[in-house]
Scaffold this active site. Sequence first.
Site, PDB file in Angstrom:
ATOM      1  N   GLU A   1      -0.923  14.730   2.437  1.00 56.26           N
ATOM      2  CA  GLU A   1      -1.624  14.657   3.792  1.00 56.26           C
ATOM      3  C   GLU A   1      -1.009  15.601   4.746  1.00 56.26           C
ATOM      4  OE1 GLU A   1      -1.407  10.726   4.771  1.00 56.26           O
ATOM      5  OE2 GLU A   1      -3.078  10.178   3.590  1.00 56.26           O
TER       6      GLU A   1
ATOM      7  N   LYS B   1       0.924  -1.168   0.027  1.00 52.39           N
ATOM      8  CA  LYS B   1      -0.147  -0.088   0.072  1.00 52.39           C
ATOM      9  C   LYS B   1       0.799   1.369  -0.013  1.00 52.39           C
ATOM     10  CE  LYS B   1      -4.142   1.639   2.098  1.00 52.39           C
ATOM     11  NZ  LYS B   1      -3.968   2.983   2.236  1.00 52.39           N
TER      12      LYS B   1
END
Length: 459
Positions: free
Chosen positions: A326, A319
Amino acid sequence: MSKYREETDTLGKVRIPQTAWWGPQTERSRQNFVAGPMMPLAVIRALLTIKQCAAIVNARQKKLPLAKKTAIVVAVSQLLELSDADLRQHFPLRVYQTGSGTQTNMNVNEVICYLSNHQSHPVALQPNDDVNQSQSSNDTFPTAMNIAALQALPPLLERLTELIKTFQRLENKYRQTVKIGRTHLQDATPMTFGQEVSGWRTIVEQDLEALRQTMPALQQVPIGGTAVGTGLNTPPAFTAEIVSELQKQTGLPLQTMNQFGGLTSHTALVTVHGAVSALASDLMKIANDIRFLASGPRAGYGELRIPANEPGSSIMPGKVNPTQAEAMTMAATRVMGNQTTMTVANSQGNFELNVYKPVLIATFLESVNLISELLPNFTTKLVAGITVNQERMTQLVDRSLMTVTALAPHIGYHQAARLAQQALDEDQDLRTVVLASGLVSSAEFDRWVDPMKMTNSQS
């Protein structure tokens, strides 16, 4: 040997760590205010510079003996040469102290005195009468605020310029790459990815220009106003002379101003921070656009690919997360919240003095430095590494119903809307439904419904 020494101020005796360079007023503040961040060193350095310039002007005006002027100049020069880590050891006070910054002003005065008194040829200086001569915390601290703010902004401008250049490269690379546009989070008409990036570039250019337009107001400083703006206890022409001296020392185009306004309000600081807050809101929008367009890789929009900078999960192998986006969006929330702090703090100009000065400058510097320090990696480790998923973009354009907009001038809005709705209800592609209606021939459809032409993009 004792770990402490005893000194006296106007309130009495104070016990101070033996190795400390500060004096009793600093020690009182150190004991009385223990919460929150430390006073920014940018403010300390600006105050030191002010003390040096004041000594030069006071000596020129025959208000300060030459030996004392020299001692102050030498001590300040030595302090300004220290690294941030070394300087911090001698300036231990917090942001959350008196609202005028008086204790930090005295911290600077006391450290200069200590250093002078411990030279190989000591000159006995007094923090109030000598180092603080022709000054008040009420005019030195706001002057230091503006100097620190002006010195913090150039790196931000430089890094915004680099981000704009990176957007320009991306824009040119993908100027002919067709994708679907989106409004209200719904499908809209086609555009090129280069056009989408041009929107990002433009809003950052506007933010950069807003900063450039608002910054000059910070060049006006109230030094020389002393306690309430009247210039009490200053020699003739002190204001003009110290501003001129500060210009030489800092390289900044500082100017005199109405000192009553400069002590009681910090509108310029709030205005410039407003431009920083607007920048933060735009960077949040851009970062969100990028991470949403790169969402997936299988179950999201999937139009963009972004750099894999680090593993994204401690449990899900393979992932990758949009971490630079962010970080920037989290910083943006902080900066936008800081604008509220700035606005409320500036409103607290009680008669002749704003008494929220330390939090104003600490908040301003936090916002500017935060965005400035995040921008290089945001630019190089996210924006510069963006590539497009051409297959996904083409698939979404081909499946779009909003290309029917190109037919509206030929068959009318209502007929076009009916066909688009029919295609949606029957889960058919638009071309099949339109040709079945008999309203448009195959050749006409291909001529009118050309996604590239619909972008109005210049080749």
